[in-house]
Write an enzyme that holds these catalytic residues in place. Structure first.
Site: not given
Ligand code: 3PG
Length: 212
Positions: A44, A48, A131
């Site tokens: 994924e 961002r 999710k």
């Molecule tokens: C996110 O969207 O940043 C994810 O949920 C990842 O979360 P994490 O960095 O706590 O694994």
């Protein structure tokens, strides 16, 4: 590229979906290769950073990789992700506009849900794989375990605050298909180009046992 997979099929590829923040395009390919080599095939890439869409394009060329786009917030995000070659999409929450866009574009979507009512709403709209975000903050594995009794037909990919240490608590549940997490691709290792470390983290994650 490749054939269309459902969200459930994407989550069947490995017990952990790496959540990636790609800062520079040059790191996309070696990062993806290290993760796939370690056994994590569904990747994924979060929308961002400015290079995220190009990173999806670059990673999609890696043999064995099934690359998706995360942090989809708008129909424009869905369109751009699909055009970049994303094979699945992930969203922190869900709106009907987003669901419609994903349907129109033919992009399997993992929308986020965090209350029983949100889960029920998505079920009404025809989704039974979603999710669960932010997993740890919202109630963790105990909350998903509680949902497995009244909502057994719904399967989840919990994400948020998950690590190698607490992933087993989720993966042993009958309603968890896989977990998502950024721990397999630490910022410092990416910056240092330490692909061996990332491959090792991926291999550890890929070895996690799951029940569902
Ligand atoms: C996110 O969207 O940043 C994810 O949920 C990842 O979360 P994490 O960095 O706590 O694994």
């Amino acid at each position: 590229m490749g054939s269309m997979m459902s969200a459930r099929e994407v989550l069947a590829l490995a017990p952990v979906v790496p959540v990636l923040i790609v800062e520079t395009l040059a790191e996309a390919e070696p990062l993806g290769r290290a993760l796939v080599k370690g056994g994590l095939k569904a990747l994924e890439v979060t929308l961002r950073t400015p290079v995220a869409l190009d990173a999806i394009r670059a990673m999609s060329e890696i043999e064995g990789a099934v690359v998706g786009a995360g942090t989809l917030l708008t129909p424009a995000d869905v369109k751009a992700a699909k055009a970049a070659g994303a094979r699945f999409g992930v969203a922190p929450g869900c709106t009907e506009t987003l669901l419609k866009a994903a349907k129109d574009e033919g992009l399997p979507l993992l929308p986020g849900a965090v209350t029983a009512s949100e889960v029920m709403r998505l079920l009404e709209l025809g989704l039974d794989v979603m999710k669960f975000f932010p997993a740890e903050q919202a109630g963790g594995a105990a909350l998903l375990k509680a949902w497995s009794s009244p909502l057994p037909q719904v399967k989840f990919c919990p994400t948020g605050g998950i690590s190698l240490a607490n992933a087993p608590q989720y993966l042993e549940l009958p309603n968890v298909l896989a977990v998502g997490g950024s721990w397999v691709a630490p910022k410092a290792a990416i910056k240092a180009g330490d692909w061996a470390r990332i491959e090792e983290l991926a291999r550890e994650a890929a070895g996690l046992k799951r029940a569902a």
